[in-house]
Write an enzyme that holds these catalytic residues in place. Structure first.
Site, PDB file in Angstrom:
ATOM      1  N   HIS A  88       3.277   2.742  12.755  1.00  0.00           N
ATOM      2  CA  HIS A  88       2.240   3.748  13.065  1.00  0.00           C
ATOM      3  C   HIS A  88       2.732   4.857  14.005  1.00  0.00           C
ATOM      4  O   HIS A  88       1.927   5.498  14.671  1.00  0.00           O
ATOM      5  CB  HIS A  88       0.981   3.090  13.679  1.00  0.00           C
ATOM      6  CG  HIS A  88       0.218   2.221  12.730  1.00  0.00           C
ATOM      7  ND1 HIS A  88      -1.034   1.734  13.004  1.00  0.00           N
ATOM      8  CD2 HIS A  88       0.532   1.755  11.497  1.00  0.00           C
ATOM      9  CE1 HIS A  88      -1.457   0.985  11.987  1.00  0.00           C
ATOM     10  NE2 HIS A  88      -0.531   0.988  11.070  1.00  0.00           N
TER      11      HIS A  88
ATOM     12  N   GLU B  74      -4.827   1.943   2.566  1.00  0.00           N
ATOM     13  CA  GLU B  74      -5.022   0.727   3.347  1.00  0.00           C
ATOM     14  C   GLU B  74      -5.344   1.081   4.788  1.00  0.00           C
ATOM     15  O   GLU B  74      -6.168   0.440   5.430  1.00  0.00           O
ATOM     16  CB  GLU B  74      -3.733  -0.125   3.308  1.00  0.00           C
ATOM     17  CG  GLU B  74      -3.844  -1.484   4.003  1.00  0.00           C
ATOM     18  CD  GLU B  74      -3.358  -1.484   5.461  1.00  0.00           C
ATOM     19  OE1 GLU B  74      -3.465  -2.521   6.115  1.00  0.00           O
ATOM     20  OE2 GLU B  74      -2.872  -0.423   5.943  1.00  0.00           O
ATOM     21  N   GLU B  75      -4.680   2.131   5.282  1.00  0.00           N
ATOM     22  CA  GLU B  75      -4.670   2.357   6.729  1.00  0.00           C
ATOM     23  C   GLU B  75      -6.029   2.721   7.314  1.00  0.00           C
ATOM     24  O   GLU B  75      -6.314   2.410   8.465  1.00  0.00           O
ATOM     25  CB  GLU B  75      -3.660   3.465   7.090  1.00  0.00           C
ATOM     26  CG  GLU B  75      -2.206   3.119   6.809  1.00  0.00           C
ATOM     27  CD  GLU B  75      -1.683   2.012   7.723  1.00  0.00           C
ATOM     28  OE1 GLU B  75      -2.427   1.499   8.561  1.00  0.00           O
ATOM     29  OE2 GLU B  75      -0.502   1.646   7.558  1.00  0.00           O
TER      30      GLU B  75
ATOM     31  N   HIS C 225       0.827  -1.201   0.000  1.00  0.00           N
ATOM     32  CA  HIS C 225       0.000   0.000   0.000  1.00  0.00           C
ATOM     33  C   HIS C 225       0.859   1.247   0.000  1.00  0.00           C
ATOM     34  O   HIS C 225       1.892   1.324   0.665  1.00  0.00           O
ATOM     35  CB  HIS C 225      -1.030   0.000   1.126  1.00  0.00           C
ATOM     36  CG  HIS C 225      -0.494   0.027   2.521  1.00  0.00           C
ATOM     37  ND1 HIS C 225      -0.165   1.191   3.160  1.00  0.00           N
ATOM     38  CD2 HIS C 225      -0.247  -0.972   3.406  1.00  0.00           C
ATOM     39  CE1 HIS C 225       0.256   0.902   4.384  1.00  0.00           C
ATOM     40  NE2 HIS C 225       0.225  -0.400   4.567  1.00  0.00           N
TER      41      HIS C 225
ATOM     42  N   ASP D  36       3.734  -6.226   3.447  1.00  0.00           N
ATOM     43  CA  ASP D  36       3.306  -5.149   4.356  1.00  0.00           C
ATOM     44  C   ASP D  36       3.785  -5.424   5.783  1.00  0.00           C
ATOM     45  O   ASP D  36       3.028  -5.347   6.737  1.00  0.00           O
ATOM     46  CB  ASP D  36       1.770  -5.012   4.303  1.00  0.00           C
ATOM     47  CG  ASP D  36       1.259  -3.791   5.066  1.00  0.00           C
ATOM     48  OD1 ASP D  36       2.084  -2.922   5.409  1.00  0.00           O
ATOM     49  OD2 ASP D  36       0.041  -3.720   5.321  1.00  0.00           O
TER      50      ASP D  36
ATOM     51  N   ASP E   4       5.994   0.919   6.858  1.00  0.00           N
ATOM     52  CA  ASP E   4       4.547   0.741   6.640  1.00  0.00           C
ATOM     53  C   ASP E   4       4.056   1.816   5.726  1.00  0.00           C
ATOM     54  O   ASP E   4       3.593   2.851   6.183  1.00  0.00           O
ATOM     55  CB  ASP E   4       3.835   0.751   7.995  1.00  0.00           C
ATOM     56  CG  ASP E   4       2.396   0.323   7.891  1.00  0.00           C
ATOM     57  OD1 ASP E   4       2.023  -0.224   6.843  1.00  0.00           O
ATOM     58  OD2 ASP E   4       1.647   0.526   8.863  1.00  0.00           O
TER      59      ASP E   4
END
Lengths: 477, 477
Positions: free
Chosen positions: B432, B336-337, B290, B364, B302
């Site tokens: 994140h 995606e998130e 992503h 991922d 990420d």
């Protein structure tokens, strides 16, 4: 007590003979004996084991960081820390608990922000250096010019940096003895003054750090007589990013905004408590740590751990069957971080009795395990400390002890100093950042440090050895 | 090409016989063969070695993170990332490079701050959960009530939490397979909705994380039909501190301020490029990652690393002496998130050709080294993937593949899926957070992941094996 001392001396003599028989004597090569401590006498072994089994130091640093937290000079947290220090010393049963006033600067960080504007826009994680002036309200926006070292910056033409934001991109080496810090810290301490004198608008430094987190490392800068320009540290990943932008060869523009400022001085205090010596109370073994911290974290490794180490050491020794002959004086110094106010005030206030300080030591390197011993004492004192190093299975290090920053004002009076060298490999990951929190203190490692302090201090405090004066020649700090 | 395929099948038959002779067949126990890859044929070994020697993937993730950086759905950075994806695929020489529009939500974090007010005041490092509403302008100040798990919170009396700030203090376990994340993430995904339905004023969670830095971990929350209340994650050290305050037994008060809000939807895009198959171009091996990231870091692990892995894999295979028989389709998914917008849009737009997707895979999980293979394919497909696992010295894992979040909308169509299981031990330290930056990508590990993808994809893309359909039964996601 005297007979106990005598038997200890006899025992030490015996060990010295054994050492000669084994061809020993060069203690710098003692590494190979480190894994065992064959020579520790039963009383010291019991003390060491008691220290290793105790969680007192960890409970103390937990209490200071949870209940007080950040305590920079001049802040409300600092005032609460002084109260905590007094209450804690009283709770531990120390003698002569008192405070001595110390005038401290009161600098406040304010809001700190910045961004790389071109060629590739990014928000930047940065923090003001301690003492930095603020930017104008609209911030400073300018082209960036980078230097890999302070020396390269110093030798650059003023024209190259005038009106620019200077980026000092020196990397710090990770070592057990932490020497990379001393090698790198001049970019922080002196870089902004060099920038001001050359007509730069601001100075950014790569954090003086071994870690790699988006948490920039603050620390004191000093302008001297140079024009004061705003100064900030970028986190290591942000410094990497800015370096990549510079390396692209395109013009790099940066926007910096700091609302940092200096308020009027405040009165803080050194917090002092003693375990009075049983037979020579006028002779003082000084155990120091600093009570202040930077504002970003809760000051667990810098220097909550040190406060806990010296408090727990004194408490352990106070509980021995035979109290030490000499007095243990614990001093939790005010404002180490931003000008050594507490150390200077102590040296001045106690000038008349510095000749009675038989040893000074400071704990100020987190919970890194002790690996070695260094000294700056009389030859007899050094012999005693060598025997302690050998008995504890620690390396003897020929580098003269510096005693820690707070004790540096005692050097002029040639107060004997010793260092228990702690493993600094991880310390500079988190030091001076928001990440200086309790989870960075390893309880087992902390207990090992206390055990080393306890045995060394017990030996010195119960010995008649004349420890001073320290040698006159000292490496520059 | 057909003769090449035939010789490969003959070779695989030979290996199967060898395996039987060695008593193999239970590939779940393949751990012991992992350190060597005795069965890799020369062409695959050359491909693997070429991948291991290449820094292409690292250069790609460096380019994306340095030149674009943070790229959350709806942001200007996201639009630049789409441009980067198209330009990069063209530069790599992919066929059929295009974008497909995806409607994405546009949530903005705003300013996030908080502090523990009593019993022991501390500033708190926290960040809004993705999708959180803001607080009133003056913030929310209330008593804190803590629960160790979501279940304990769910079963608590509403009266206990009404008008309070709820603290969900569940810890995440560190494991190689990352299962601790799935076990813990419900506090983030569902905790705020539970809080809203019970009349809480706000929800704070301990970051769903294995690291211990003052950098809180964001991630999507979903309110469903519950009243929307502000929701934020505390960094792990801050959660430790709040837990200590709660454990003191004294009333704990917290102040939270978030200016987060949701703006109108934006149009982003899935970026798609192909390496057309030489003999069966209509059969598609889908390689996904992503393109969006959270806003706090530069999205290196990420999912910049995943984008780089699939791009580098396709580029490597495009350069083989014999191009793969089947088409490799690289899809860099939008958003995606925060709701799988890109994955859903792809499944809908390509519904008619999903039967021609012979395999789907997603990267991922940062640059964690590949240790195993999982499948959700036909029995014949699974046999092929088991042979690849064996030949690469990887463990066979009986857990069905899930293909990654972006491919989950393909499950209903029973598209065959495979996972190259990456080591997740370190991934959730930084995921994140602001710390998701390039320095967290290990170039050597990243090349190992590309080498595994390249060999597996090459084998599948050059095989006539009918890989689908995937088994109907899937574990719930």
């Amino acid at each position: 007590m005297l007979s106990a001392l005598r038997s200890r001396l006899v025992r030490m003599g015996g060990l010295a003979l054994l050492t000669l028989a084994l061809g020993g004597g060069d203690w710098a090569g003692a590494k190979s004996t480190r894994s065992s401590a064959p020579a520790l006498d039963p009383a010291d072994a019991a003390l060491r084991d008691q220290a290793l089994a105790s969680d007192l130091a960890f409970q103390l640093v937990a209490s200071l960081t949870n209940e007080v937290g950040a305590r920079p000079a001049g802040s409300a947290g600092n005032a609460r820390a002084v109260e905590w220090g007094v209450a804690t010393m009283k709770r531990l049963g120390f003698d002569e608990v008192h405070t001595e006033p110390v005038t401290v600067p009161h600098w406040v960080r304010g809001e700190n922000s910045g961004e790389i504007m071109a060629p590739w826009p990014h928000a930047a994680a940065l923090t003001a250096l301690g003492g930095s002036v603020g930017t104008p309200e609209e911030g400073i926006t300018a082209e960036v010019v980078a230097f890999p070292t302070l020396e390269a910056f110093q030798s650059a033409d003023d024209e190259k940096v005038r009106g620019k934001i200077v980026f000092l991109d020196r990397h710090m080496e990770r070592t057990r003895d932490g020497r990379g810090y001393g090698e790198t810290v001049p970019i922080r301490r002196d870089g902004p003054a060099v920038g001001g004198s050359k007509g730069a608008l601001a100075v950014l430094i790569r954090s003086v750090a071994t870690g790699s987190h988006r948490l920039p490392h603050t620390g004191a800068t000093r302008y001297g007589d140079a024009p004061k320009i705003p100064a900030a540290a970028l986190s290591v990943p942000d410094a990497d990013l800015l370096a990549a932008e510079v390396a692209s060869g395109q013009p790099v523009r940066f926007h910096l905004k700091l609302t940092s400022r200096t308020l009027p001085d405040e009165t803080s205090a050194n917090v002092i408590g003693e375990v009075r010596g049983s037979t020579h109370p006028e002779e003082i073994v000084l155990l120091g740590a600093h009570l202040d911290s930077w504002d970003l974290g809760t000051g667990a490794i810098d220097d909550g751990a040190g406060c806990a180490i010296v408090l727990a050491t004194a408490k352990l020794l106070a509980g021995l069957p035979h109290r030490p002959a000499r007095t243990l004086r614990v001093v939790l110094f005010a404002n180490e971080e931003f000008g050594l106010s507490g150390g200077r005030a102590y040296a001045k206030a106690h000038e008349a009795e510095l000749g009675k300080h038989v040893l000074g030591m400071e704990a100020d390197l987190g919970s890194g395990r002790v690996w070695g011993v260094r000294a700056a004492t009389s030859p007899a004192g050094t012999d005693l400390l060598k025997s302690v190093a050998r008995d504890l299975g620690l390396e003897w290090n020929e580098t003269p002890a510096d005693g820690g920053a707070d004790l540096s004002p005692l050097e002029a009076a040639r107060v004997p100093l010793a260092d228990l060298a702690q493993d600094a490999s991880a310390y500079f990951n988190d030091h001076h950042t928001a990440d200086d929190t309790l989870d960075k203190v390893d309880p087992k490692d902390l207990a090992q440090v206390v055990s080393s302090f306890a045995v060394l201090v017990s030996r010195v405090a119960s010995s008649p050895t004349v420890m001073g004066p320290a040698p006159e020649a000292k490496p520059s700090r």
